[in-house]
Design a protein around this motif. Structure first.
Motif, PDB file in Angstrom:
ATOM      1  N   ARG A  18       0.880  -1.180   0.083  1.00 10.12           N
ATOM      2  CA  ARG A  18      -0.006   0.067   0.039  1.00 10.12           C
ATOM      3  C   ARG A  18       0.758   1.164  -0.144  1.00 10.12           C
ATOM      4  O   ARG A  18       0.439   2.532  -0.690  1.00 10.12           O
ATOM      5  CB  ARG A  18      -0.954  -0.062   1.144  1.00 10.12           C
ATOM      6  N   GLN A  19       2.043   1.018   0.493  1.00  9.81           N
ATOM      7  CA  GLN A  19       2.966   2.439   0.537  1.00  9.81           C
ATOM      8  C   GLN A  19       3.465   2.493  -0.589  1.00  9.81           C
ATOM      9  O   GLN A  19       3.681   3.756  -1.216  1.00  9.81           O
ATOM     10  CB  GLN A  19       3.900   2.134   1.637  1.00  9.81           C
ATOM     11  N   VAL A  20       3.527   1.495  -1.312  1.00 11.67           N
ATOM     12  CA  VAL A  20       4.376   1.456  -2.674  1.00 11.67           C
ATOM     13  C   VAL A  20       3.285   2.223  -3.365  1.00 11.67           C
ATOM     14  O   VAL A  20       3.618   3.035  -4.428  1.00 11.67           O
ATOM     15  CB  VAL A  20       5.025   0.327  -3.316  1.00 11.67           C
ATOM     16  N   LEU A  21       2.071   1.839  -3.452  1.00  8.84           N
ATOM     17  CA  LEU A  21       0.950   2.470  -4.491  1.00  8.84           C
ATOM     18  C   LEU A  21       0.955   4.036  -4.149  1.00  8.84           C
ATOM     19  O   LEU A  21       0.616   4.670  -4.851  1.00  8.84           O
ATOM     20  CB  LEU A  21      -0.406   1.768  -4.068  1.00  8.84           C
ATOM     21  N   SER A  22       1.079   4.302  -2.872  1.00 10.11           N
ATOM     22  CA  SER A  22       0.877   5.536  -2.445  1.00 10.11           C
ATOM     23  C   SER A  22       1.973   6.443  -3.167  1.00 10.11           C
ATOM     24  O   SER A  22       1.846   7.527  -3.718  1.00 10.11           O
ATOM     25  CB  SER A  22       0.862   5.893  -0.813  1.00 10.11           C
ATOM     26  N   LEU A  23       3.250   5.931  -3.006  1.00 12.03           N
ATOM     27  CA  LEU A  23       4.344   6.532  -3.670  1.00 12.03           C
ATOM     28  C   LEU A  23       4.341   6.880  -5.131  1.00 12.03           C
ATOM     29  O   LEU A  23       4.209   7.919  -5.637  1.00 12.03           O
ATOM     30  CB  LEU A  23       5.465   5.746  -3.292  1.00 12.03           C
ATOM     31  N   ALA A  30       5.109  10.842 -10.694  1.00  9.63           N
ATOM     32  CA  ALA A  30       4.892  10.329 -11.856  1.00  9.63           C
ATOM     33  C   ALA A  30       5.613  11.390 -12.842  1.00  9.63           C
ATOM     34  O   ALA A  30       6.045  11.028 -13.668  1.00  9.63           O
ATOM     35  CB  ALA A  30       3.405  10.262 -12.347  1.00  9.63           C
ATOM     36  N   LEU A  31       5.629  12.643 -12.450  1.00 14.94           N
ATOM     37  CA  LEU A  31       6.061  13.868 -13.163  1.00 14.94           C
ATOM     38  C   LEU A  31       7.772  13.765 -13.090  1.00 14.94           C
ATOM     39  O   LEU A  31       8.675  13.862 -14.031  1.00 14.94           O
ATOM     40  CB  LEU A  31       5.575  15.206 -12.720  1.00 14.94           C
ATOM     41  N   ILE A  32       8.205  13.605 -11.916  1.00 17.12           N
ATOM     42  CA  ILE A  32       9.687  13.275 -11.625  1.00 17.12           C
ATOM     43  C   ILE A  32      10.114  12.088 -12.446  1.00 17.12           C
ATOM     44  O   ILE A  32      11.275  12.219 -13.132  1.00 17.12           O
ATOM     45  CB  ILE A  32      10.189  13.150 -10.239  1.00 17.12           C
ATOM     46  N   ILE A  33       9.656  10.658 -12.350  1.00 19.31           N
ATOM     47  CA  ILE A  33       9.938   9.550 -13.153  1.00 19.31           C
ATOM     48  C   ILE A  33       9.900   9.943 -14.697  1.00 19.31           C
ATOM     49  O   ILE A  33      11.106   9.621 -15.355  1.00 19.31           O
ATOM     50  CB  ILE A  33       9.093   8.476 -12.744  1.00 19.31           C
ATOM     51  N   LEU A  62      11.869  13.485  -3.861  1.00 18.59           N
ATOM     52  CA  LEU A  62      13.173  12.839  -4.066  1.00 18.59           C
ATOM     53  C   LEU A  62      13.772  12.038  -3.339  1.00 18.59           C
ATOM     54  O   LEU A  62      14.270  10.977  -3.461  1.00 18.59           O
ATOM     55  CB  LEU A  62      13.996  14.035  -4.588  1.00 18.59           C
ATOM     56  N   ARG A  63      13.792  12.485  -2.049  1.00 19.46           N
ATOM     57  CA  ARG A  63      14.209  11.804  -0.696  1.00 19.46           C
ATOM     58  C   ARG A  63      13.589  10.482  -0.655  1.00 19.46           C
ATOM     59  O   ARG A  63      13.721   9.296  -0.563  1.00 19.46           O
ATOM     60  CB  ARG A  63      14.100  12.497   0.453  1.00 19.46           C
ATOM     61  N   ARG A  64      11.951  10.583  -0.852  1.00 20.91           N
ATOM     62  CA  ARG A  64      11.433   9.210  -0.849  1.00 20.91           C
ATOM     63  C   ARG A  64      11.656   8.244  -1.922  1.00 20.91           C
ATOM     64  O   ARG A  64      11.712   7.015  -1.680  1.00 20.91           O
ATOM     65  CB  ARG A  64       9.765   9.494  -0.789  1.00 20.91           C
ATOM     66  N   LEU A  65      11.846   8.985  -2.990  1.00 24.24           N
ATOM     67  CA  LEU A  65      12.262   8.007  -4.312  1.00 24.24           C
ATOM     68  C   LEU A  65      13.341   7.347  -4.159  1.00 24.24           C
ATOM     69  O   LEU A  65      13.773   6.140  -4.340  1.00 24.24           O
ATOM     70  CB  LEU A  65      12.246   8.816  -5.425  1.00 24.24           C
ATOM     71  N   GLU A  66      14.330   8.174  -3.431  1.00 26.23           N
ATOM     72  CA  GLU A  66      15.799   7.693  -2.998  1.00 26.23           C
ATOM     73  C   GLU A  66      16.038   6.436  -2.124  1.00 26.23           C
ATOM     74  O   GLU A  66      16.318   5.219  -2.156  1.00 26.23           O
ATOM     75  CB  GLU A  66      16.775   8.552  -2.777  1.00 26.23           C
ATOM     76  N   ARG A  67      14.874   6.782  -0.960  1.00 28.49           N
ATOM     77  CA  ARG A  67      15.020   5.718  -0.050  1.00 28.49           C
ATOM     78  C   ARG A  67      14.265   4.420  -0.477  1.00 28.49           C
ATOM     79  O   ARG A  67      14.919   3.387  -0.053  1.00 28.49           O
ATOM     80  CB  ARG A  67      14.058   6.464   0.945  1.00 28.49           C
ATOM     81  N   ASP A  68      13.558   4.410  -1.267  1.00 31.43           N
ATOM     82  CA  ASP A  68      12.712   3.381  -1.921  1.00 31.43           C
ATOM     83  C   ASP A  68      13.576   2.620  -3.231  1.00 31.43           C
ATOM     84  O   ASP A  68      13.126   1.818  -3.588  1.00 31.43           O
ATOM     85  CB  ASP A  68      11.423   3.462  -2.330  1.00 31.43           C
ATOM     86  N   GLY A  69      14.806   3.117  -3.412  1.00 31.85           N
ATOM     87  CA  GLY A  69      15.642   2.747  -4.525  1.00 31.85           C
ATOM     88  C   GLY A  69      15.088   2.811  -6.056  1.00 31.85           C
ATOM     89  O   GLY A  69      15.633   2.078  -6.733  1.00 31.85           O
ATOM     90  N   VAL A  70      14.267   3.674  -6.011  1.00 38.61           N
ATOM     91  CA  VAL A  70      13.877   4.081  -7.465  1.00 38.61           C
ATOM     92  C   VAL A  70      14.662   5.206  -8.140  1.00 38.61           C
ATOM     93  O   VAL A  70      14.714   5.085  -9.082  1.00 38.61           O
ATOM     94  CB  VAL A  70      12.345   4.625  -7.114  1.00 38.61           C
TER      95      VAL A  70
END
Length: 123
Positions: A18-23, A30-33, A62-70
């Protein structure tokens, strides 16, 4: 990370998916990716190209995406420091699905706007 549900099930309240879906459901993600799908970018480039995003929100996302390895962040030892963000191999797997969602939004905005007008006039 331990999961309370195995196998993963996004419909289960305790499942971390669910946390991944939220991200990935976040508009800024979506715009950053989408921008990083074209290659590495600096913070200022991302902020300039994503109209309406605040510096604080961009930094948090950006911090969240980095933390999640994206995404990964590379700091170049220059004066002033040069920092670039780019997709990781995991993040690259999100490119096509999120591009499809962005494309869908652009292709169907007219229909959605019309439906909203009809709804608002009824209510």
């Amino acid at each position: 990370m331990e999961t309370n549900v195995f196998p993963p099930n996004v419909y289960a309240a305790t499942c971390p998916t669910r946390q991944v879906l939220s991200l990935i459901g976040d508009k800024w993600t979506a715009l950053i990716i989408g921008l990083l799908d074209d290659g590495p970018k600096r913070f200022s480039e991302l902020q300039r190209e994503i109209h309406g995003i605040s510096q604080k929100m961009l930094a948090q996302t950006l911090r969240r995406l980095e933390r999640d390895g994206v995404i990964s962040r590379t700091i170049y030892p220059e004066v002033p420091p040069h920092v670039e963000y780019e997709l990781t191999p995991l993040g690259e797997t999100l490119g096509a699905p999120l591009a499809a969602i962005r494309d869908w939004a652009e292709q169907h905005i007219g229909e959605i706007a019309a439906a909203r007008t009809v709804y608002d006039e009824r209510n």
